[in-house]
Design a protein around this motif. Sequence first.
Motif, PDB file in Angstrom:
ATOM      1  N   GLY A  27       0.806  -1.206   0.000  1.00  0.00           N
ATOM      2  CA  GLY A  27       0.000   0.000   0.000  1.00  0.00           C
ATOM      3  C   GLY A  27       0.842   1.260   0.000  1.00  0.00           C
ATOM      4  O   GLY A  27       0.421   2.301  -0.499  1.00  0.00           O
ATOM      5  N   SER A  28       2.074   1.163   0.562  1.00  0.00           N
ATOM      6  CA  SER A  28       2.970   2.313   0.660  1.00  0.00           C
ATOM      7  C   SER A  28       4.407   1.853   0.460  1.00  0.00           C
ATOM      8  O   SER A  28       4.774   0.735   0.863  1.00  0.00           O
ATOM      9  CB  SER A  28       2.840   3.005   2.018  1.00  0.00           C
ATOM     10  OG  SER A  28       1.526   3.481   2.230  1.00  0.00           O
ATOM     11  N   ALA A  29       5.198   2.702  -0.145  1.00  0.00           N
ATOM     12  CA  ALA A  29       6.598   2.349  -0.388  1.00  0.00           C
ATOM     13  C   ALA A  29       7.436   3.607  -0.514  1.00  0.00           C
ATOM     14  O   ALA A  29       6.947   4.662  -0.939  1.00  0.00           O
ATOM     15  CB  ALA A  29       6.739   1.516  -1.659  1.00  0.00           C
ATOM     16  N   VAL A  30       8.704   3.496  -0.127  1.00  0.00           N
ATOM     17  CA  VAL A  30       9.708   4.527  -0.380  1.00  0.00           C
ATOM     18  C   VAL A  30      10.781   3.898  -1.252  1.00  0.00           C
ATOM     19  O   VAL A  30      11.178   2.747  -1.040  1.00  0.00           O
ATOM     20  CB  VAL A  30      10.317   5.068   0.929  1.00  0.00           C
ATOM     21  CG1 VAL A  30      11.549   5.934   0.652  1.00  0.00           C
ATOM     22  CG2 VAL A  30       9.285   5.886   1.699  1.00  0.00           C
ATOM     23  N   TYR A  31      11.222   4.662  -2.246  1.00  0.00           N
ATOM     24  CA  TYR A  31      12.202   4.179  -3.220  1.00  0.00           C
ATOM     25  C   TYR A  31      13.427   5.087  -3.187  1.00  0.00           C
ATOM     26  O   TYR A  31      13.297   6.319  -3.205  1.00  0.00           O
ATOM     27  CB  TYR A  31      11.562   4.195  -4.606  1.00  0.00           C
ATOM     28  CG  TYR A  31      12.485   3.978  -5.783  1.00  0.00           C
ATOM     29  CD1 TYR A  31      12.998   2.717  -6.083  1.00  0.00           C
ATOM     30  CD2 TYR A  31      12.798   5.040  -6.634  1.00  0.00           C
ATOM     31  CE1 TYR A  31      13.807   2.519  -7.192  1.00  0.00           C
ATOM     32  CE2 TYR A  31      13.606   4.857  -7.749  1.00  0.00           C
ATOM     33  CZ  TYR A  31      14.113   3.593  -8.019  1.00  0.00           C
ATOM     34  OH  TYR A  31      14.912   3.400  -9.115  1.00  0.00           O
ATOM     35  N   LEU A  32      14.605   4.493  -3.079  1.00  0.00           N
ATOM     36  CA  LEU A  32      15.856   5.226  -3.192  1.00  0.00           C
ATOM     37  C   LEU A  32      16.646   4.674  -4.367  1.00  0.00           C
ATOM     38  O   LEU A  32      16.773   3.448  -4.510  1.00  0.00           O
ATOM     39  CB  LEU A  32      16.702   5.079  -1.920  1.00  0.00           C
ATOM     40  CG  LEU A  32      16.285   5.874  -0.692  1.00  0.00           C
ATOM     41  CD1 LEU A  32      17.174   5.493   0.492  1.00  0.00           C
ATOM     42  CD2 LEU A  32      16.381   7.369  -0.960  1.00  0.00           C
ATOM     43  N   THR A  33      17.170   5.558  -5.188  1.00  0.00           N
ATOM     44  CA  THR A  33      18.047   5.121  -6.268  1.00  0.00           C
ATOM     45  C   THR A  33      19.432   5.705  -6.024  1.00  0.00           C
ATOM     46  O   THR A  33      19.594   6.931  -5.916  1.00  0.00           O
ATOM     47  CB  THR A  33      17.498   5.523  -7.653  1.00  0.00           C
ATOM     48  OG1 THR A  33      18.457   5.161  -8.665  1.00  0.00           O
ATOM     49  CG2 THR A  33      17.167   6.997  -7.738  1.00  0.00           C
TER      50      THR A  33
END
Length: 310
Positions: A128-134
Amino acid sequence: MAEPLALALDIGATKLAVALIGPDGLVVRGDRAPTRRDEGPQAVLDRLLDLAQRVRGDAAITAAGVACGGPLDARAGVLLGPLHLPGWDHVEIVRLVEDRFGVPAVLANDASAGAWGEFRAGAAKGAGSAVYLTISSGLGGGAVLDGRLLVGATTNGGELGHVCVRPGGRRCTCGRLGCAEAYASGTQLVERAREAMADGRASALADVDDLDAEAIVRLAADDDLAGELWAEALTCLGQLATDLVNVFEPEVLVLGGGLAEQEALPAAVRTAVTLNAMVPIRRTVRVERAALGGTAPAVGAGLLALERVA
């Protein structure tokens, strides 16, 4: 009836990538070309649109999505001088794409598009929720909360690499002191190594032709300077990740970009979050390596385009 397809264009500092994207995030086909940004905006735009034409071929598309670093105005479809593209001031990229291909187009920050790609079709699919780091030449990211991509008031939000992890520390390219990007991005790892060696620091890195971040990681176990730089980068990433999961409480923290392929990086971030994030957040968040790799921004941009015209 055939499934709708989107044409996705990803404008990077060193490469241009184009792909045909299906509604499930599947890359039907794609291709790349060098950006060669020193040739100027018009030459690069011509190369990008020609590449997109070749990738499209005779496929019927219903929309197009463009992913690019900021600053930009996604609502107006205009690039406002992206930091990685000198001279690209007020480029009406959406209008150019729409005129060329005759379909509605959307613009998104590349890291935000990557977050949406991983959320809809990658490592965070089903959450339902996510944080993405590249973590690659730069350090960026994006957040999806309750199924919504956060873009901010002017669509330039999600600059997660510019969270301060060293107050009063190294000056970042954004002008601020102590940003995570100034310590943990590939470009800054190399810059810091060169500065240290120019100041007289002995290191095996001096013998590496075309020094890059991967060489620093490779020599980290045997070279003091490389080891110190890599250890500090991992510490800063752990601090950044802990702050982000405390603020957003995502179900999944996704780590993408070339440096995330180094086994030590996700392990260090996972350990930092497990030890330092608030309870019960630390017990529920999953730290995962990105599933889409370098295609995440294109996949996300294509999906955003399809969803816009649905």
